[in-house]
Design a protein around this motif. Structure first.
Motif, PDB file in Angstrom:
ATOM      1  N   ARG A  63      32.282  13.968  39.197  1.00 31.16           N
ATOM      2  CA  ARG A  63      32.768  13.293  40.409  1.00 31.16           C
ATOM      3  C   ARG A  63      32.571  14.244  41.581  1.00 31.16           C
ATOM      4  O   ARG A  63      33.197  15.290  41.650  1.00 31.16           O
ATOM      5  CB  ARG A  63      34.254  12.950  40.286  1.00 31.16           C
ATOM      6  CG  ARG A  63      34.569  11.803  39.350  1.00 31.16           C
ATOM      7  CD  ARG A  63      36.046  11.495  39.410  1.00 31.16           C
ATOM      8  NE  ARG A  63      36.422  10.360  38.611  1.00 31.16           N
ATOM      9  CZ  ARG A  63      36.379   9.096  39.026  1.00 31.16           C
ATOM     10  NH1 ARG A  63      35.968   8.820  40.242  1.00 31.16           N
ATOM     11  NH2 ARG A  63      36.759   8.113  38.230  1.00 31.16           N
ATOM     12  N   GLU A  64      31.716  13.885  42.506  1.00 28.27           N
ATOM     13  CA  GLU A  64      31.393  14.780  43.620  1.00 28.27           C
ATOM     14  C   GLU A  64      30.933  13.951  44.807  1.00 28.27           C
ATOM     15  O   GLU A  64      29.950  13.223  44.708  1.00 28.27           O
ATOM     16  CB  GLU A  64      30.299  15.762  43.202  1.00 28.27           C
ATOM     17  CG  GLU A  64      29.763  16.625  44.299  1.00 28.27           C
ATOM     18  CD  GLU A  64      30.854  17.478  44.923  1.00 28.27           C
ATOM     19  OE1 GLU A  64      31.069  17.324  46.136  1.00 28.27           O
ATOM     20  OE2 GLU A  64      31.449  18.279  44.208  1.00 28.27           O
ATOM     21  N   SER A  65      31.641  14.063  45.931  1.00 25.09           N
ATOM     22  CA  SER A  65      31.271  13.269  47.100  1.00 25.09           C
ATOM     23  C   SER A  65      30.401  14.040  48.088  1.00 25.09           C
ATOM     24  O   SER A  65      29.892  13.469  49.035  1.00 25.09           O
ATOM     25  CB  SER A  65      32.547  12.792  47.824  1.00 25.09           C
ATOM     26  OG  SER A  65      33.340  13.898  48.206  1.00 25.09           O
ATOM     27  N   PHE A 106      23.443  12.968  32.009  1.00 26.64           N
ATOM     28  CA  PHE A 106      24.164  13.569  33.122  1.00 26.64           C
ATOM     29  C   PHE A 106      24.148  12.605  34.311  1.00 26.64           C
ATOM     30  O   PHE A 106      23.078  12.165  34.755  1.00 26.64           O
ATOM     31  CB  PHE A 106      23.516  14.900  33.518  1.00 26.64           C
ATOM     32  CG  PHE A 106      24.222  15.612  34.626  1.00 26.64           C
ATOM     33  CD1 PHE A 106      25.303  16.431  34.357  1.00 26.64           C
ATOM     34  CD2 PHE A 106      23.809  15.462  35.938  1.00 26.64           C
ATOM     35  CE1 PHE A 106      25.957  17.098  35.373  1.00 26.64           C
ATOM     36  CE2 PHE A 106      24.461  16.122  36.969  1.00 26.64           C
ATOM     37  CZ  PHE A 106      25.544  16.951  36.684  1.00 26.64           C
ATOM     38  N   VAL A 107      25.331  12.283  34.829  1.00 26.12           N
ATOM     39  CA  VAL A 107      25.442  11.308  35.924  1.00 26.12           C
ATOM     40  C   VAL A 107      26.326  11.882  37.022  1.00 26.12           C
ATOM     41  O   VAL A 107      27.421  12.389  36.751  1.00 26.12           O
ATOM     42  CB  VAL A 107      26.054   9.976  35.424  1.00 26.12           C
ATOM     43  CG1 VAL A 107      26.210   8.998  36.581  1.00 26.12           C
ATOM     44  CG2 VAL A 107      25.195   9.374  34.323  1.00 26.12           C
ATOM     45  N   LYS A 108      25.861  11.817  38.235  1.00 23.66           N
ATOM     46  CA  LYS A 108      26.654  12.236  39.395  1.00 23.66           C
ATOM     47  C   LYS A 108      27.323  11.012  40.011  1.00 23.66           C
ATOM     48  O   LYS A 108      26.654  10.027  40.328  1.00 23.66           O
ATOM     49  CB  LYS A 108      25.767  12.931  40.425  1.00 23.66           C
ATOM     50  CG  LYS A 108      26.495  13.381  41.681  1.00 23.66           C
ATOM     51  CD  LYS A 108      25.548  14.157  42.581  1.00 23.66           C
ATOM     52  CE  LYS A 108      26.214  14.527  43.893  1.00 23.66           C
ATOM     53  NZ  LYS A 108      26.383  13.358  44.777  1.00 23.66           N
ATOM     54  N   LEU A 109      28.631  11.074  40.135  1.00 24.29           N
ATOM     55  CA  LEU A 109      29.417   9.952  40.635  1.00 24.29           C
ATOM     56  C   LEU A 109      29.745  10.133  42.101  1.00 24.29           C
ATOM     57  O   LEU A 109      30.234  11.191  42.508  1.00 24.29           O
ATOM     58  CB  LEU A 109      30.717   9.835  39.823  1.00 24.29           C
ATOM     59  CG  LEU A 109      31.700   8.739  40.206  1.00 24.29           C
ATOM     60  CD1 LEU A 109      31.072   7.372  39.981  1.00 24.29           C
ATOM     61  CD2 LEU A 109      32.972   8.872  39.388  1.00 24.29           C
ATOM     62  N   GLY A 110      29.485   9.108  42.897  1.00 23.97           N
ATOM     63  CA  GLY A 110      29.787   9.160  44.323  1.00 23.97           C
ATOM     64  C   GLY A 110      31.245   8.857  44.606  1.00 23.97           C
ATOM     65  O   GLY A 110      32.100   8.917  43.723  1.00 23.97           O
ATOM     66  N   PHE A 151      34.408  15.073  34.874  1.00 26.89           N
ATOM     67  CA  PHE A 151      35.122  16.112  35.588  1.00 26.89           C
ATOM     68  C   PHE A 151      35.338  15.673  37.031  1.00 26.89           C
ATOM     69  O   PHE A 151      34.414  15.197  37.685  1.00 26.89           O
ATOM     70  CB  PHE A 151      34.338  17.427  35.569  1.00 26.89           C
ATOM     71  CG  PHE A 151      34.281  18.081  34.224  1.00 26.89           C
ATOM     72  CD1 PHE A 151      35.323  18.879  33.781  1.00 26.89           C
ATOM     73  CD2 PHE A 151      33.193  17.886  33.390  1.00 26.89           C
ATOM     74  CE1 PHE A 151      35.281  19.480  32.536  1.00 26.89           C
ATOM     75  CE2 PHE A 151      33.133  18.482  32.142  1.00 26.89           C
ATOM     76  CZ  PHE A 151      34.186  19.280  31.712  1.00 26.89           C
ATOM     77  N   SER A 152      36.560  15.870  37.523  1.00 23.01           N
ATOM     78  CA  SER A 152      36.858  15.505  38.903  1.00 23.01           C
ATOM     79  C   SER A 152      36.640  16.644  39.877  1.00 23.01           C
ATOM     80  O   SER A 152      36.252  16.429  41.013  1.00 23.01           O
ATOM     81  CB  SER A 152      38.313  15.021  39.018  1.00 23.01           C
ATOM     82  OG  SER A 152      38.489  13.812  38.327  1.00 23.01           O
ATOM     83  N   HIS A 153      36.926  17.872  39.448  1.00 26.25           N
ATOM     84  CA  HIS A 153      36.839  18.998  40.386  1.00 26.25           C
ATOM     85  C   HIS A 153      36.172  20.233  39.800  1.00 26.25           C
ATOM     86  O   HIS A 153      35.895  21.166  40.518  1.00 26.25           O
ATOM     87  CB  HIS A 153      38.240  19.398  40.874  1.00 26.25           C
ATOM     88  CG  HIS A 153      38.987  18.287  41.521  1.00 26.25           C
ATOM     89  ND1 HIS A 153      38.645  17.766  42.738  1.00 26.25           N
ATOM     90  CD2 HIS A 153      40.059  17.570  41.105  1.00 26.25           C
ATOM     91  CE1 HIS A 153      39.470  16.782  43.061  1.00 26.25           C
ATOM     92  NE2 HIS A 153      40.332  16.651  42.082  1.00 26.25           N
ATOM     93  N   GLU A 154      35.954  20.240  38.509  1.00 24.79           N
ATOM     94  CA  GLU A 154      35.419  21.444  37.868  1.00 24.79           C
ATOM     95  C   GLU A 154      33.899  21.398  37.863  1.00 24.79           C
ATOM     96  O   GLU A 154      33.306  20.508  37.264  1.00 24.79           O
ATOM     97  CB  GLU A 154      35.936  21.522  36.426  1.00 24.79           C
ATOM     98  CG  GLU A 154      35.395  22.687  35.641  1.00 24.79           C
ATOM     99  CD  GLU A 154      36.204  23.948  35.877  1.00 24.79           C
ATOM    100  OE1 GLU A 154      35.803  24.986  35.363  1.00 24.79           O
ATOM    101  OE2 GLU A 154      37.214  23.889  36.581  1.00 24.79           O
ATOM    102  N   VAL A 210      38.884  14.966  33.141  1.00 24.15           N
ATOM    103  CA  VAL A 210      39.669  16.164  33.417  1.00 24.15           C
ATOM    104  C   VAL A 210      39.838  16.315  34.912  1.00 24.15           C
ATOM    105  O   VAL A 210      38.852  16.410  35.651  1.00 24.15           O
ATOM    106  CB  VAL A 210      38.977  17.404  32.826  1.00 24.15           C
ATOM    107  CG1 VAL A 210      39.813  18.646  33.115  1.00 24.15           C
ATOM    108  CG2 VAL A 210      38.782  17.230  31.327  1.00 24.15           C
ATOM    109  N   PHE A 211      41.092  16.342  35.368  1.00 22.92           N
ATOM    110  CA  PHE A 211      41.386  16.609  36.767  1.00 22.92           C
ATOM    111  C   PHE A 211      41.530  18.116  36.941  1.00 22.92           C
ATOM    112  O   PHE A 211      42.092  18.796  36.094  1.00 22.92           O
ATOM    113  CB  PHE A 211      42.702  15.957  37.200  1.00 22.92           C
ATOM    114  CG  PHE A 211      42.812  14.496  36.912  1.00 22.92           C
ATOM    115  CD1 PHE A 211      41.691  13.694  36.772  1.00 22.92           C
ATOM    116  CD2 PHE A 211      44.058  13.904  36.776  1.00 22.92           C
ATOM    117  CE1 PHE A 211      41.802  12.341  36.515  1.00 22.92           C
ATOM    118  CE2 PHE A 211      44.183  12.552  36.523  1.00 22.92           C
ATOM    119  CZ  PHE A 211      43.056  11.768  36.389  1.00 22.92           C
ATOM    120  N   GLY A 212      41.083  18.632  38.060  1.00 22.64           N
ATOM    121  CA  GLY A 212      41.300  20.030  38.363  1.00 22.64           C
ATOM    122  C   GLY A 212      40.438  20.958  37.520  1.00 22.64           C
ATOM    123  O   GLY A 212      39.553  20.540  36.774  1.00 22.64           O
TER     124      GLY A 212
END
Length: 301
Positions: free
Chosen positions: A223-225, A248-252, A198-201, A172-174
């Motif tokens: 997705r969180e940088s 649960f995985v945090k993507l760089g 999730f890209s931004h939520e 999901v974008f946004g």
């Protein structure tokens, strides 16, 4: 000299397997293979259009193209091909990446009208679209888009809609479901959902609700940088439960479009695969590490 009819020949099934394998390994060789014989053309031509990337973006069209694969189609190029060709093999398209400007919506409309067998769809646009009626009946298994724009501002996002009937992978974008817990529970209505990103939520309460209610979920990716999500989870009363959950995985920092192509063209190696590896590693090391310690970047963990 042997009569051509008496010359040794491979069984047709084996010959077909050899040419199709060659086409999969080296897609750029397909136009050359098509010149060998009519039967070879019939076998490999559909593979030429199995994965289509359409984008006018410089980053997508020119930079970091995967070795052995052609560059993306420009929007006006593929639009002209579809409009002028009576035999465009749209039914062969399984993986479709569409990136266009709002003023170019005739392009995705023409492509989606011609390609009705798409299973893996990426939609990237800067604003609302009128494509829902062209997407809702596709046999989608993987979908990457901003659902607010796809459904439209006047239509409520309905996860029980037939659009999601076969979906296993969803990015999901946004923004999407910020608000009451009940809205996050709606994701459980997707019957076969196993991979969610999730890209931004970002909602700590939402993550926890998803992990509790989506019982088939194998991976939940954020997705969180920056370190925002880490701080939010650590400060949340429910943060410890999320951190302990191996799904649960945090993507760089990764390039999403390139990552999609890697998965579509190579059948793996994209961020879903790496996330599953992360989940497996955490399950083997229960109590030794948490989700915030395993952040994978473009080249791995």
């Amino acid at each position: 000299m042997l009569d051509p009819e008496d010359e040794p020949r491979l069984p047709a099934e084996l010959e077909q397997a050899i040419f199709e394998t060659t086409a999969h390994i080296r897609p750029l060789s397909i136009p050359t293979l098509m010149l060998i014989a009519w039967r070879v053309k019939k076998w490999v031509e559909p593979l030429l259009y199995q994965t289509i990337v359409v984008s006018d973006s410089g980053a997508d069209a020119d930079a970091k193209n995967l070795e052995g694969h052609r560059k993306p189609f420009r929007c006006r190029t593929i639009y002209r091909v579809i409009q002028q060709s009576k035999s465009f093999p749209g039914d062969s398209v399984r993986d479709l990446f569409l990136s266009w400007e709002p003023t170019q919506e005739a392009v995705p409309k023409a492509i989606l009208t011609a390609c009705r067998s798409v299973e893996n769809l990426w939609l990237s646009t800067a604003g609302p679209t009128t494509l829902f009626h062209l997407v809702e009946d596709l046999p989608l298994k993987q979908l990457y888009c901003d659902l607010r724009y796809l459904f439209g501002v006047q239509r409520q996002i309905d996860f029980s809609h037939r659009l999601f009937a076969k979906i296993t992978h969803l990015e999901v974008f946004g923004g999407l479901l910020s608000g009451p817990e009940e809205r996050w529970k709606q994701l459980a209505h997707i019957p076969h959902l196993t991979h969610l990103s999730f890209s931004h939520e970002y909602s700590v309460a939402g993550f926890l609700t998803i992990l509790r209610t989506c019982t088939l979920l194998r991976v939940l990716i954020v997705r969180e940088s920056s370190n925002w999500i880490c701080t939010a989870i650590e400060r949340s009363p429910d943060g410890a439960e999320i951190i302990r959950d191996p799904h649960f995985v945090k993507l760089g920092r990764r390039e999403p479009g390139l990552d999609w192509r890697r998965g579509a063209w190579h059948g793996g190696g994209d961020y879903w695969v790496h996330a599953e590896e992360c989940v497996a590693l955490r399950k083997r090391r229960v109590g030794e590490a948490d989700a915030l310690q395993y952040v994978f970047e473009e080249d791995g963990f």
